[in-house]
Design a protein around this motif. Structure first.
Motif, mmCIF file in Angstrom:
data_model
loop_
_atom_site.group_PDB
_atom_site.id
_atom_site.type_symbol
_atom_site.label_atom_id
_atom_site.label_comp_id
_atom_site.label_asym_id
_atom_site.label_seq_id
_atom_site.Cartn_x
_atom_site.Cartn_y
_atom_site.Cartn_z
ATOM 1 N N VAL A 1 0.854 -1.195 0.000
ATOM 2 C CA VAL A 1 0.000 0.000 0.000
ATOM 3 C C VAL A 1 0.883 1.236 0.000
ATOM 4 O O VAL A 1 1.825 1.332 0.790
ATOM 5 N N ILE A 2 0.580 2.172 -0.893
ATOM 6 C CA ILE A 2 1.162 3.506 -0.819
ATOM 7 C C ILE A 2 0.028 4.480 -0.545
ATOM 8 O O ILE A 2 -1.148 4.160 -0.739
ATOM 9 N N ALA A 3 0.372 5.668 -0.063
ATOM 10 C CA ALA A 3 -0.644 6.662 0.280
ATOM 11 C C ALA A 3 -0.547 7.855 -0.657
ATOM 12 O O ALA A 3 0.533 8.237 -1.103
ATOM 13 N N LYS A 4 -1.696 8.440 -0.902
ATOM 14 C CA LYS A 4 -1.782 9.603 -1.786
ATOM 15 C C LYS A 4 -2.085 10.845 -0.947
ATOM 16 O O LYS A 4 -3.101 10.908 -0.260
ATOM 17 N N ILE A 5 -1.167 11.804 -0.988
ATOM 18 C CA ILE A 5 -1.383 13.096 -0.342
ATOM 19 C C ILE A 5 -2.141 13.949 -1.353
ATOM 20 O O ILE A 5 -1.556 14.507 -2.284
ATOM 21 N N SER A 6 -3.437 14.003 -1.201
ATOM 22 C CA SER A 6 -4.248 14.598 -2.272
ATOM 23 C C SER A 6 -5.459 15.351 -1.723
ATOM 24 O O SER A 6 -6.290 14.781 -1.015
ATOM 25 N N GLY A 7 -5.508 16.637 -2.025
ATOM 26 C CA GLY A 7 -6.714 17.434 -1.882
ATOM 27 C C GLY A 7 -7.393 17.473 -0.532
ATOM 28 O O GLY A 7 -8.607 17.718 -0.456
ATOM 29 N N VAL A 8 -6.668 17.239 0.556
ATOM 30 C CA VAL A 8 -7.335 17.148 1.855
ATOM 31 C C VAL A 8 -7.880 18.485 2.349
ATOM 32 O O VAL A 8 -8.639 18.520 3.324
ATOM 33 N N ILE A 9 -7.536 19.577 1.690
ATOM 34 C CA ILE A 9 -8.122 20.855 2.080
ATOM 35 C C ILE A 9 -9.639 20.844 1.905
ATOM 36 O O ILE A 9 -10.343 21.626 2.548
ATOM 37 N N ALA A 10 -10.150 19.955 1.088
ATOM 38 C CA ALA A 10 -11.598 19.860 0.896
ATOM 39 C C ALA A 10 -12.305 19.313 2.129
ATOM 40 O O ALA A 10 -13.527 19.459 2.263
ATOM 41 N N TYR A 11 -11.553 18.682 3.035
ATOM 42 C CA TYR A 11 -12.157 18.084 4.230
ATOM 43 C C TYR A 11 -12.023 18.981 5.458
ATOM 44 O O TYR A 11 -12.492 18.618 6.539
ATOM 45 N N ALA A 12 -11.401 20.127 5.304
ATOM 46 C CA ALA A 12 -11.248 21.069 6.406
ATOM 47 C C ALA A 12 -12.452 22.010 6.462
ATOM 48 O O ALA A 12 -13.307 22.010 5.564
ATOM 49 N N ASP A 13 -12.524 22.809 7.515
ATOM 50 C CA ASP A 13 -13.556 23.833 7.620
ATOM 51 C C ASP A 13 -13.368 24.822 6.468
ATOM 52 O O ASP A 13 -12.365 25.536 6.415
ATOM 53 N N GLN A 14 -14.307 24.851 5.572
ATOM 54 C CA GLN A 14 -14.128 25.601 4.339
ATOM 55 C C GLN A 14 -14.090 27.108 4.545
ATOM 56 O O GLN A 14 -13.660 27.848 3.655
ATOM 57 N N ILE B 1 -4.145 21.669 8.589
ATOM 58 C CA ILE B 1 -3.897 20.591 7.631
ATOM 59 C C ILE B 1 -2.663 19.775 8.017
ATOM 60 O O ILE B 1 -2.603 18.563 7.802
ATOM 61 N N ARG B 2 -1.684 20.430 8.592
ATOM 62 C CA ARG B 2 -0.389 19.812 8.842
ATOM 63 C C ARG B 2 -0.454 18.463 9.575
ATOM 64 O O ARG B 2 0.194 17.502 9.129
ATOM 65 N N PRO B 3 -1.189 18.331 10.700
ATOM 66 C CA PRO B 3 -1.126 17.056 11.436
ATOM 67 C C PRO B 3 -1.567 15.848 10.617
ATOM 68 O O PRO B 3 -1.008 14.762 10.766
ATOM 69 N N TRP B 4 -2.532 16.038 9.754
ATOM 70 C CA TRP B 4 -3.076 14.920 8.988
ATOM 71 C C TRP B 4 -2.093 14.460 7.921
ATOM 72 O O TRP B 4 -1.934 13.250 7.685
ATOM 73 N N VAL B 5 -1.438 15.419 7.297
ATOM 74 C CA VAL B 5 -0.410 15.075 6.311
ATOM 75 C C VAL B 5 0.802 14.462 7.006
ATOM 76 O O VAL B 5 1.391 13.493 6.510
ATOM 77 N N THR C 1 0.959 22.210 -0.219
ATOM 78 C CA THR C 1 1.889 21.094 -0.374
ATOM 79 C C THR C 1 3.333 21.556 -0.224
ATOM 80 O O THR C 1 4.125 20.954 0.504
ATOM 81 N N ARG C 2 3.672 22.624 -0.916
ATOM 82 C CA ARG C 2 5.054 23.099 -0.864
ATOM 83 C C ARG C 2 5.403 23.640 0.523
ATOM 84 O O ARG C 2 6.543 23.468 0.992
ATOM 85 N N ALA C 3 4.443 24.261 1.195
ATOM 86 C CA ALA C 3 4.709 24.770 2.546
ATOM 87 C C ALA C 3 4.922 23.624 3.531
ATOM 88 O O ALA C 3 5.828 23.678 4.379
ATOM 89 N N LEU C 4 4.104 22.577 3.417
ATOM 90 C CA LEU C 4 4.196 21.466 4.360
ATOM 91 C C LEU C 4 5.457 20.626 4.153
ATOM 92 O O LEU C 4 5.884 19.910 5.062
ATOM 93 N N THR C 5 6.036 20.708 2.981
ATOM 94 C CA THR C 5 7.232 19.905 2.692
ATOM 95 C C THR C 5 8.490 20.763 2.596
ATOM 96 O O THR C 5 9.541 20.284 2.162
ATOM 97 N N ALA C 6 8.396 22.009 3.011
ATOM 98 C CA ALA C 6 9.526 22.935 2.856
ATOM 99 C C ALA C 6 10.775 22.461 3.598
ATOM 100 O O ALA C 6 11.897 22.722 3.153
ATOM 101 N N ASP C 7 10.582 21.769 4.736
ATOM 102 C CA ASP C 7 11.750 21.326 5.499
ATOM 103 C C ASP C 7 12.127 19.880 5.210
ATOM 104 O O ASP C 7 12.992 19.319 5.882
ATOM 105 N N TRP C 8 11.495 19.261 4.229
ATOM 106 C CA TRP C 8 11.890 17.916 3.814
ATOM 107 C C TRP C 8 13.189 18.001 3.019
ATOM 108 O O TRP C 8 13.507 19.037 2.415
#
Length: 278
Positions: A193-206, A214-218, A252-259
């Motif tokens: 199994v691999i995971a897809k980091i995709s579009g989760v902003i749609a599940y947040a308080d709009q 968003i950060r903790p879930w990613v 996406t780019r903000a959450l992975t800036a320190d990767w």
């Protein structure tokens, strides 16, 4: 560059989407030329089309449309994740047809819109198992309470490559980390199994979500699977519910800036290239 493994296109004049009648926010055309214009500005260098649950008798027509779009000079379209019905007795014949279609890279059956016993049936599980050795993937799209059922399906098909959509569709707006986190961790223990980091902003308080919502879930998903078992997707146009394609790319780019660069490259495109042999 980003490789988008999860683009939906909607062409109401060419295909029928029965479920869209109940979703006014999405019940409108979403055309490839409009996506392409945005994608090139945002550093997206290629994409797969993700099936949009068309009427079952139009599944092959959806593939034909994607194939046509991929043939245009310089097209970003590199393949399709096709809709399918593994619960049907005629799936083996459909699979034989699909294996002759170079556009098709994998399959998806959305499972949060059908009873749970659909994915638990012997027919469904044995038909998904037929993907073993084909190089064709199977996307898992289910709600957090259904993730243990997805684990059972994965265990039944150890030689099939599965892709978990949208970080397991977490209830971000409600803040329901449990039992989602436990289910994600358990799925990550399965090497196919691999995971897809995709579009989760749609599940947040709009109305009020922020980057830190968003950060903790990613982070939970990326820590569970590791960078070499992650792919990226836009979930466009569904991501419009949370701010749009530009916003999701920026998140996406903000959450992975320190990767590390190697880890970013794996998420952005490297794992997708490897899994689908692009």
């Amino acid at each position: 560059m980003l490789f988008d493994t999860h683009l939906h296109l909607i062409y109401p004049k060419k295909l029928t989407y029965p479920w869209l009648a109940d979703f006014d926010a999405l019940n409108k055309p979403s055309r490839f030329e409009d996506y392409t214009r945005q994608a090139k500005r945002l550093g997206i260098g290629g994409c797969f089309h993700m099936e949009v649950d068309v009427a079952p008798d139009l599944i092959k027509d959806e593939t034909a449309l994607v194939d046509e779009l991929s043939q245009a000079p310089g097209s970003l379209m590199k393949g399709a994740i096709s809709s399918c019905r593994p619960e049907a007795d005629d799936f083996p014949a459909f699979l034989e047809w699909a294996k002759e279609q170079p556009t098709i890279k994998g399959f998806r059956r959305v499972l949060h819109v059908v009873p749970d016993d659909v994915s638990q049936s012997v027919t469904f599980r044995d038909n998904v198992k037929r993907l073993s050795g084909t190089g064709l993937t199977f996307d898992l799209c289910a709600l957090p309470p259904q993730l243990p059922l997805m684990a059972e399906l994965v265990d039944h098909c150890p030689d099939v490559q599965f892709v978990l959509d949208h970080c397991g569709v977490p209830a971000i707006a409600a803040g329901e980390m449990t039992p989602w986190k436990e289910h994600i961790t358990a799925l990550a223990e399965r090497p196919n199994v691999i995971a897809k980091i995709s579009g989760v902003i749609a599940y947040a308080d709009q109305e009020s979500w922020s980057l830190e919502d968003i950060r903790p879930w990613v982070e939970v998903t990326s820590n569970a699977f590791g960078p070499d078992r992650l792919v990226w997707g836009s979930d466009s146009p569904v991501c419009n519910l949370g701010g749009g394609l530009e916003t999701w790319v920026a998140v996406t780019r903000a959450l992975t800036a320190d990767w590390s660069k190697a880890d970013r490259d794996a998420l952005y495109h490297g794992t997708a290239y490897r899994i689908w042999r692009l």
